[in-house]
Design an enzyme around this catalytic site. Structure first.
Site, short mmCIF file in Angstrom:
data_model
loop_
_atom_site.label_atom_id
_atom_site.label_comp_id
_atom_site.label_asym_id
_atom_site.label_seq_id
_atom_site.Cartn_x
_atom_site.Cartn_y
_atom_site.Cartn_z
N ALA A 84 0.84 -1.30 0.07
CA ALA A 84 0.04 0.15 -0.03
C ALA A 84 0.70 1.30 -0.03
CB ALA A 84 -1.00 -0.02 1.33
N GLY A 85 2.07 1.28 -0.43
CA GLY A 85 2.98 2.37 -0.36
C GLY A 85 3.51 2.83 0.88
N ASP A 136 3.90 3.75 4.50
CA ASP A 136 3.14 3.82 5.80
C ASP A 136 2.75 5.11 6.22
OD1 ASP A 136 2.22 3.60 8.31
OD2 ASP A 136 2.91 1.48 8.48
N LEU A 137 1.66 5.48 6.06
CA LEU A 137 1.09 6.76 6.27
C LEU A 137 1.11 7.17 7.99
CD1 LEU A 137 -1.56 7.15 3.46
CD2 LEU A 137 0.66 8.19 3.48
N HIS A 188 14.64 5.09 -3.51
CA HIS A 188 15.61 4.91 -4.77
C HIS A 188 16.47 3.71 -4.93
CE1 HIS A 188 14.76 9.51 -5.40
NE2 HIS A 188 13.78 8.75 -5.17
N ASP A 204 5.97 8.95 -6.90
CA ASP A 204 7.38 9.02 -6.78
C ASP A 204 7.84 7.43 -6.89
OD1 ASP A 204 6.91 7.74 -4.48
OD2 ASP A 204 7.07 9.31 -3.09
#
Ligand code: LHQ
Length: 255
Positions: free
Chosen positions: A60-61, A63-64, A82, A137
């Site tokens: 889910a990208g 961790d918010l 990166h 990104d």
């Protein structure tokens, strides 16, 4: 609990992102585990790599809830995301994203940085970034644009539309959709098939396609000639030609 689990099946290395309660969202530990796994993937005995997620998500990208781990976003991206994206591209062997469930944000970027995507019919693809006011990104703009073309890529990434696996397949975002029940078996079969291939030639094919993204035709022809000279000296080329002459399937060893 390890945030990233590794397992070997013959010459296949499977990397499982393992924070299932958070749909395998990235935190520092997950980045670190993935970095270690991609290092292990460089082992010459490994001839195909699978990246997948534990539980019902792929990734889910970011961790918010652990966003504060990253005081400066630009620096955070450079230090964590990166190197792993670049490591996937630098691996001279096929990397298969086995998209078992939802992927969003940098999880989508991870999937599209891989060489091949196959999706479970339980999977979905969500831009994510725009939903929280960010730009794509971790290579999201680079790879989605190349896979989908500029028009569709922009429209999708600026909409936050959730694509089903079937829609993703129709768009060319993944090459295959498999029923959830048959998914693990199909991933194993596909990965084993990749691992039995002429790894050196496949790895150099990957390099050539990446190079083609920014090369002139003359530069591309030159690199093809150079890498074909390398492939032509490989054991797998000798075996491929011998097998052809003997009318039998080749037994490649990846060298
Ligand atoms: C999560 C997450 C998550 C924490 C689900 N974090 N818990 C890089 C560097 C620097 C800056 C920022 O950005 C980046 C790159 C990025 O990746 S930005 C984009 C970050 N990702 C997102 O914005 C996606 C957020 N998640 C979602 O939109 C949904 O959860 C998706 C569409 C992924 C899945 O939806 P559902 O299937 O309905 O599941 P859910 O929303 O119910 O989530 C299940 C659980 O997972 C839930 O926790 P809970 O305790 O309520 O069960 C979520 O809070 C948690 N979770 N994503 N990124």
């Amino acid at each position: 609990m390890a945030e990233v689990e590794l397992s070997r099946q013959g010459a296949v290395l499977t990397i499982t992102l393992n924070r299932p309660d958070k749909l395998n969202a990235f935190n520092r530990a997950l980045h670190k585990g993935l970095a270690g796994a991609l290092k292990e993937a460089r082992d010459a005995e490994v001839r195909a790599v699978v990246i997948t997620g534990a539980g019902r998500g792929f990734c889910a990208g970011q961790d918010l809830t652990e966003f504060n781990e990253m005081p400066d976003v630009g620096t955070g991206l450079r230090e964590t995301y990166h190197p792993n994206i670049l490591a996937i591209r630098a691996l001279e062997k096929p990397v298969l994203a086995a998209v078992n469930g939802v992927c969003a944000g940098a999880g989508l970027s991870l999937a599209v940085a891989c060489d091949i995507r196959i999706a479970s019919d339980a999977a979905s693809f969500v831009p994510g970034f725009v939903g929280i006011g960010l730009v794509p990104d971790s290579g999201g703009t680079y790879f989605v644009h190349r896979l989908l073309g500029a028009s569709r890529a922009f429209e999708w990434m600026s909409s936050n539309r959730k694509l089903t696996a079937v829609e993703a397949h129709a768009w060319g975002l993944c090459s295959e959709v498999v029923g959830a029940d048959a998914f693990l078996a199909r991933v194993a079969e596909y990965a084993a098939q990749l691992a039995a291939g002429p790894t050196k030639a496949i790895g150099m094919t990957k390099r050539l396609f990446d190079h083609a993204d920014h090369a002139t035709l003359e530069e591309q022809l030159e690199l093809e000639a150079q890498l074909q000279a390398v492939a032509g000296r490989s054991e797998d080329f000798a075996e491929g030609v011998a097998a052809f002459g003997e009318k039998r399937p080749p037994q490649f060893n990846g060298r």
